[in-house]
Design a protein around this motif. Structure first.
Motif, mmCIF file in Angstrom:
data_model
loop_
_atom_site.group_PDB
_atom_site.id
_atom_site.type_symbol
_atom_site.label_atom_id
_atom_site.label_comp_id
_atom_site.label_asym_id
_atom_site.label_seq_id
_atom_site.Cartn_x
_atom_site.Cartn_y
_atom_site.Cartn_z
ATOM 1 N N ASN A 28 43.146 10.643 94.546
ATOM 2 C CA ASN A 28 43.050 11.962 93.913
ATOM 3 C C ASN A 28 43.923 12.979 94.655
ATOM 4 N N ASP A 29 44.348 13.998 93.946
ATOM 5 C CA ASP A 29 44.963 15.182 94.571
ATOM 6 C C ASP A 29 44.581 16.372 93.704
ATOM 7 N N PHE A 36 48.689 13.746 82.815
ATOM 8 C CA PHE A 36 49.858 13.044 83.369
ATOM 9 C C PHE A 36 49.411 11.758 84.069
ATOM 10 N N VAL A 37 48.339 11.847 84.857
ATOM 11 C CA VAL A 37 47.809 10.653 85.544
ATOM 12 C C VAL A 37 47.453 9.585 84.504
ATOM 13 N N THR A 38 46.796 10.010 83.438
ATOM 14 C CA THR A 38 46.377 9.077 82.384
ATOM 15 C C THR A 38 47.583 8.404 81.731
ATOM 16 N N MET A 56 41.245 7.396 85.931
ATOM 17 C CA MET A 56 41.646 8.743 86.379
ATOM 18 C C MET A 56 40.406 9.550 86.795
ATOM 19 N N LEU A 57 39.337 9.501 85.967
ATOM 20 C CA LEU A 57 38.125 10.283 86.267
ATOM 21 C C LEU A 57 37.413 9.777 87.517
ATOM 22 N N THR A 58 37.426 8.453 87.724
ATOM 23 C CA THR A 58 36.815 7.899 88.937
ATOM 24 C C THR A 58 37.548 8.427 90.165
ATOM 25 N N ALA A 59 38.892 8.412 90.136
ATOM 26 C CA ALA A 59 39.664 8.935 91.270
ATOM 27 C C ALA A 59 39.396 10.436 91.443
ATOM 28 N N HIS A 60 39.369 11.156 90.338
ATOM 29 C CA HIS A 60 39.141 12.613 90.382
ATOM 30 C C HIS A 60 37.786 12.936 91.016
ATOM 31 N N GLN A 61 36.767 12.159 90.653
ATOM 32 C CA GLN A 61 35.400 12.461 91.116
ATOM 33 C C GLN A 61 35.100 11.887 92.495
ATOM 34 N N LEU A 62 35.616 10.681 92.784
ATOM 35 C CA LEU A 62 35.242 9.996 94.038
ATOM 36 C C LEU A 62 36.348 10.040 95.096
ATOM 37 N N GLY A 63 37.556 10.444 94.698
ATOM 38 C CA GLY A 63 38.651 10.522 95.675
ATOM 39 C C GLY A 63 39.648 9.386 95.553
ATOM 40 N N ALA A 64 39.207 8.240 95.018
ATOM 41 C CA ALA A 64 40.107 7.095 94.851
ATOM 42 C C ALA A 64 39.505 6.147 93.827
ATOM 43 N N TYR A 91 55.054 16.161 91.376
ATOM 44 C CA TYR A 91 53.616 16.030 91.653
ATOM 45 C C TYR A 91 53.382 15.112 92.856
ATOM 46 N N PRO A 92 52.284 15.357 93.584
ATOM 47 C CA PRO A 92 51.996 14.507 94.750
ATOM 48 C C PRO A 92 51.204 13.246 94.390
ATOM 49 N N LEU A 93 51.255 12.836 93.152
ATOM 50 C CA LEU A 93 50.512 11.661 92.679
ATOM 51 C C LEU A 93 50.782 10.459 93.596
ATOM 52 N N THR A 94 49.714 9.825 94.080
ATOM 53 C CA THR A 94 49.882 8.735 95.051
ATOM 54 C C THR A 94 49.084 7.494 94.680
ATOM 55 N N PHE A 95 49.819 6.385 94.610
ATOM 56 C CA PHE A 95 49.228 5.055 94.487
ATOM 57 C C PHE A 95 49.510 4.318 95.787
ATOM 58 N N THR A 96 48.524 3.570 96.296
ATOM 59 C CA THR A 96 48.739 2.752 97.494
ATOM 60 C C THR A 96 48.352 1.312 97.164
#
Ligand code: TYC
Length: 100
Positions: A28-29, A36-38, A56-64, A91-96
């Motif tokens: 999340n950021d 855009f994330v979606t 996207m919502l899981t990352a938004h709510q839980l951080g990842a 955007y700082p969108l980050t996937f690891t």
């Protein structure tokens, strides 16, 4: 040619090795727009709109959120492609990636 030969016991023989798997994780950021994330998830990871919204919502709510699991090369390629799409828009969108 060596004089000695290792004889394998039957249980050691022909054990097909599965390649190690790597998770792609979305972080999340506070700046990347949700839609855009979606769209990135749909485009790069071939998700339906519903699946992409859920991740996207899981990352938004839980951080990842775990996005998917691949062999190392595919996981790294896809996360790099998705990160580039964010960077291209500023955007700082980050996937690891992370070994399972
Ligand atoms: N938190 C972002 C916002 O409120 C949306 C977002 C969700 C960004 C998931 C990144 O991985 C992410 N605009």
């Amino acid at each position: 040619m060596s004089e000695t030969e290792t004889i394998k016991r039957p249980e050691e023989k022909a054990k097909p090795k599965r390649p190690p798997l790597y998770k792609v994780i979305l972080l999340n950021d506070d700046f990347t727009p949700r839609d855009f994330v979606t769209k990135v998830l749909q485009g790069v990871f071939r998700m339906s709109e519903g699946e992409a919204l859920g991740v996207m919502l899981t990352a938004h709510q839980l951080g990842a959120s775990v996005v998917a699991v691949f062999t190392r090369e595919i996981a790294e390629e896809k996360s790099a492609q998705a990160n580039r799409m964010g960077q291209d828009e500023g955007y700082p969108l980050t996937f690891t990636t992370e070994k399972e």
